[in-house]
Design an enzyme around this catalytic site. Structure first.
Site, mmCIF file in Angstrom:
data_model
loop_
_atom_site.group_PDB
_atom_site.id
_atom_site.type_symbol
_atom_site.label_atom_id
_atom_site.label_comp_id
_atom_site.label_asym_id
_atom_site.label_seq_id
_atom_site.Cartn_x
_atom_site.Cartn_y
_atom_site.Cartn_z
ATOM 1 N N ASP A 51 0.832 -1.206 0.000
ATOM 2 C CA ASP A 51 0.000 0.000 0.000
ATOM 3 C C ASP A 51 0.868 1.259 0.000
ATOM 4 O O ASP A 51 0.345 2.377 -0.048
ATOM 5 C CB ASP A 51 -1.027 -0.012 1.142
ATOM 6 C CG ASP A 51 -0.393 -0.044 2.517
ATOM 7 O OD1 ASP A 51 0.839 -0.105 2.615
ATOM 8 O OD2 ASP A 51 -1.150 -0.011 3.519
ATOM 9 N N SER A 52 2.198 1.074 -0.006
ATOM 10 C CA SER A 52 3.099 2.198 -0.267
ATOM 11 C C SER A 52 2.783 2.819 -1.629
ATOM 12 O O SER A 52 3.221 3.923 -1.924
ATOM 13 C CB SER A 52 4.562 1.730 -0.229
ATOM 14 O OG SER A 52 4.745 0.589 -1.034
ATOM 15 N N ASP A 90 -0.808 -6.344 0.058
ATOM 16 C CA ASP A 90 -1.194 -5.655 1.283
ATOM 17 C C ASP A 90 -2.703 -5.568 1.402
ATOM 18 O O ASP A 90 -3.398 -5.343 0.408
ATOM 19 C CB ASP A 90 -0.648 -4.212 1.242
ATOM 20 C CG ASP A 90 0.478 -3.997 2.226
ATOM 21 O OD1 ASP A 90 0.568 -4.725 3.227
ATOM 22 O OD2 ASP A 90 1.287 -3.078 1.978
ATOM 23 N N LYS A 118 -0.845 -9.402 3.537
ATOM 24 C CA LYS A 118 -0.125 -8.802 4.672
ATOM 25 C C LYS A 118 -1.068 -7.867 5.434
ATOM 26 O O LYS A 118 -1.765 -7.054 4.827
ATOM 27 C CB LYS A 118 1.109 -8.038 4.162
ATOM 28 C CG LYS A 118 1.870 -7.316 5.266
ATOM 29 C CD LYS A 118 3.284 -6.928 4.838
ATOM 30 C CE LYS A 118 3.385 -5.688 3.991
ATOM 31 N NZ LYS A 118 2.923 -4.450 4.636
ATOM 32 N N GLU A 120 -1.272 -5.253 8.981
ATOM 33 C CA GLU A 120 -0.481 -4.536 9.980
ATOM 34 C C GLU A 120 -1.102 -4.717 11.358
ATOM 35 O O GLU A 120 -2.309 -4.539 11.533
ATOM 36 C CB GLU A 120 -0.438 -3.035 9.645
ATOM 37 C CG GLU A 120 0.335 -2.741 8.379
ATOM 38 C CD GLU A 120 0.470 -1.249 8.090
ATOM 39 O OE1 GLU A 120 0.124 -0.421 8.958
ATOM 40 O OE2 GLU A 120 0.937 -0.923 6.983
ATOM 41 N N GLU A 187 9.249 -3.594 10.680
ATOM 42 C CA GLU A 187 9.657 -2.320 10.074
ATOM 43 C C GLU A 187 10.188 -1.374 11.143
ATOM 44 O O GLU A 187 9.529 -1.142 12.169
ATOM 45 C CB GLU A 187 8.450 -1.683 9.351
ATOM 46 C CG GLU A 187 8.800 -0.332 8.730
ATOM 47 C CD GLU A 187 7.784 0.168 7.695
ATOM 48 O OE1 GLU A 187 6.843 -0.579 7.347
ATOM 49 O OE2 GLU A 187 7.956 1.307 7.233
HETATM 50 O O1 KIV Z 1 3.573 -1.062 1.576
HETATM 51 C C1 KIV Z 1 4.760 -1.366 1.585
HETATM 52 O O2 KIV Z 1 5.495 -1.164 0.616
HETATM 53 C C2 KIV Z 1 5.293 -1.990 2.782
HETATM 54 C C3 KIV Z 1 6.779 -2.120 2.880
HETATM 55 C C4 KIV Z 1 7.395 -0.803 3.197
HETATM 56 C C5 KIV Z 1 7.194 -3.148 3.846
HETATM 57 O O3 KIV Z 1 4.569 -2.363 3.652
#
Ligand code: KIV
Length: 271
Positions: A51-52, A90, A118, A120, A187
């Protein structure tokens, strides 16, 4: 047509074996098919559709605006370019705020090309992790600095520096493993804490800003290519393109450096 080759697909088993054999592995983010193909061709074991993308693709100042539709759009593009890397997706902000939402949204990601998802969080995602794992969805739990909680944390700071917080994180990591997490991502935490967690878990641990002792490293592809949009890039990133003459060789250099335990070096690490 998808370049996916089921024969040699990197699976959770492959990653477990790498950990068992003490071989470091790599993860990079990707958001579209051409770079996904370059990354997979270079032997990167895990591609994260992170989600970056909210920051590096969409230009927001956090990951919070990213929606399930955004994530699925980028996941489908990455999936078409992927060769045999394990594709992790994510779960966007609030897409797992209830068990029902988590099940529906994780299923959508798996049906659109993800091999794992993934989430959080720490202890509070144990129950969700079990529910998803029991239904066949491999979960990577993301602990430490969790960007979706940036408004509670107050900034992109190193986490787990004080003794109580350290102990708490070690317990939470073990609980997540017991709940059925297949992978853990840490992280921005101090090197010794990441080492302690990695040693005490049998599942592979992926780090970013967590030092060299985790089983694997992850980086945002833009950071590796030296095009971070942040005014002051964090100390844990390295511009691999600066020392290489093509994107392909920069990605290959990252893989080589992680496997040889040359990246991250001291200057990329929090103590
Ligand atoms: O969203 C993302 O790119 C991440 C990484 C920074 C681990 O969660």
């Amino acid at each position: 047509m998808s370049a996916h080759n089921a024969q040699s697909l990197i699976t959770i088993d492959t990653l477990n074996n790498l950990k068992a054999n003490g071989e470091k592995f790599t993860c990079l983010t990707a958001y579209e098919s051409t770079l996904a193909n370059v990354i997979s061709s270079a032997g990167v074991e895990v591609i994260l559709v992170g989600d970056s993308l909210g920051m590096v693709i969409q230009g927001h100042n956090s990951t919070l605006p990213v929606t399930m539709n955004d994530l699925i759009y980028h996941l489908k593009n990455v999936s078409r370019g992927n060769i045999n890397s394990h594709l992790m997706a994510d779960m966007p902000f609030m897409s797992y705020s209830t068990k029902d939402k988590a099940l529906t949204n994780a299923a959508l990601l798996m049906q659109n090309g993800a091999h794992s998802i993934k989430l959080e969080g720490g202890r509070w995602i144990c129950d969700l992790t079990s529910t998803l794992a029991e239904r066949g969805i491999p979960v990577c739990a993301h602990m430490g600095l969790t960007p979706q909680s940036i408004n509670r944390i107050g900034g992109y700071f190193v986490q787990g520096r004080d003794t109580d917080k350290k102990e708490e994180m070690i317990s939470e990591a073990k609980e997540l493993q017991s709940a059925g997490a297949s992978l853990l991502l840490l992280e921005c935490i101090p090197n010794d804490l990441a080492g302690e967690i990695t040693k005490s878990l049998s599942i592979p641990v992926i780090g970013i800003g967590a030092g060299a002792s985790t089983d694997a490293q992850v980086m945002v592809i833009h950071d590796l290519l030296g095009i971070s949009c942040l005014e002051k890039p964090p100390k844990f990133i390295k511009d691999f393109l600066a020392e290489n003459d093509s994107v392909q060789s920069a990605v290959a250099a990252y893989v080589k450096a992680v496997k040889a335990q040359k990246f991250p070096a001291k200057e990329h690490t929090f103590f």
